[in-house]
Enzyme design. Structure first.
Site: not given
Ligand SMILES: *Cc1c(COP(=O)(O)O)cnc(C)c1O
Length: 360
Positions: A101, A171, A195
């Site tokens: 990511w 993030d 998540k």
């Molecule tokens: C799942 C995830 C993403 C991607 O998320 P989307 O909503 O599918 O764009 C980005 N960063 C992390 C840390 C993730 O776990």
């Protein structure tokens, strides 16, 4: 009705209380004769829902007044572009690459400016967090970017990097609300909610006000300017209304549980059940350097592909879902977010112990 133990990395398990409440309110939300899905986002009813959600989130995370909370769409992945579009005044930023990511965010930023890889743990399949105490950060960098919890590889920054005065952008998709956070250490933190908080389709940004300006990169779509969203209370266009409503319920659930200190303690206890087992197992082993282990995502292997596949199949047959590792790493991964009860992890460990006895 029968519910499985769902170890999915995302979309992931939600609290049963929340799902039941949503079901109860499906046909007639608090006497208004319609579902939250059907109501105008400009109605008083919905205004209360989104305002209360924001207030509860602010309370949970202790968000200072000079930070805006935005409920956006497009997932965390759209923010990979929005971050440089909104912050790259000097067209330069540093990225710490600790997994897929972070790498995707880094690659996206390169489209818009000079994204510099400050450190990486790719040399050991992202199984650790690099030393970030003295990185080659320069004064012309607009920000330093991290993915705080690496969902796929199961690592977590337990210490934030020394950004040498640059803004930290994180993030936090897979560790959002899993523990208390000092928001003032960040310029921006953001995460997709699927998540640990709610249904896919909502991403929450918490941004210090002075970083929200009109000076975005030329060509930034109106919708992707944080200023547009901040000026319009996340309602420049129709927001993901139903998703935000469920997030609001999860915030209430977290408050009822006792808040983020309590969640942290619960998450530590839960993860310890699994890590202690892995550390003593003769068949399974965790894949991450101990000090960098995530409390949310726990990858493990037997070092035998056939046995891994057998484990995934047999665990599924008895009601443990989504234990297969990410398609790029193989093995297994148990995601044990806030809503996974300790009992689920204890039962999983019992099953693993039994599997070990039979297969060693
Ligand atoms: C799942 C995830 C993403 C991607 O998320 P989307 O909503 O599918 O764009 C980005 N960063 C992390 C840390 C993730 O776990």
């Amino acid at each position: 009705m029968s519910r499985v133990y769902n170890f999915s990395a995302g979309p992931a398990v939600l609290p049963e209380e929340v799902l039941k409440e949503a079901a109860d309110e499906m046909m007639d939300y608090r006497g208004c004769g319609m579902s939250v899905m059907e109501m105008s986002h400009r109605s008083k009813m919905y205004d209360d829902i989104i305002n209360e959600a924001e207030a509860d989130l602010r309370e949970l995370l202790n968000v200072p007044d000079n930070y805006k909370v935005l409920f956006l769409q497009g997932g965390a992945s759209l923010q990979f572009a929005a971050v440089p579009m909104n912050l790259m005044k000097n067209k330069k930023a540093g990225y710490i690459v600790t997994g897929q990511w972070a790498k995707k965010a880094y690659q996206e930023a390169k489209v818009y400016g000079d994204a510099v890889e400050l450190a990486s743990s790719a040399d050991k399949t992202f199984s650790y967090i690099p030393d970030c105490s003295d990185l080659p950060i320069t004064d012309d960098m607009d920000y330093v970017y991290i993915c705080e919890n690496n969902t796929i590889y199961g690592t977590k920054f337990w210490q934030l990097p020394n950004t040498k005065g640059r803004e930290l952008v994180a993030d936090v998709s897979s560790c959002f609300l899993s523990e208390p956070v000092d928001v003032t250490k960040y310029g921006v933190l953001y995460g997709g909610v699927q998540k640990n908080i709610g249904p896919a389709g909502v991403v929450i940004n918490i941004i210090r006000e002075d970083l929200i300006t009109d000076e975005c990169l030329t060509g930034t779509p109106t919708m992707m300017k944080w200023k547009t969203q901040a000026d319009n209370g996340s309602m420049y266009n129709t927001p993901p209304c139903y998703g935000i409503y469920i997030c609001g319920k999860v915030f209430k659930w977290l408050k009822n549980m006792g808040g983020l200190e309590v969640m942290k303690q619960r998450n530590e206890e839960k993860a310890a059940v699994l890590y202690d087992f892995l550390d003593n197992s003769k068949l399974f082993r965790g894949t991450v350097v101990k000090k960098d282990r995530s409390l949310m995502n726990v990858p493990f292997v037997t070092d035998n592909d056939e046995l891994d596949a057998k484990f995934v199949a047999e665990s599924k047959a008895v009601g443990f879902e989504n234990l297969k590792g990410h398609r790029t790493v193989g093995g297994m991964r148990a995601s044990i977010y806030n809503a996974m009860p300790k009992e689920g992890v204890e039962k999983l460990v019992e099953f693993m112990a039994d599997f070990e006895k039979k297969n060693i």
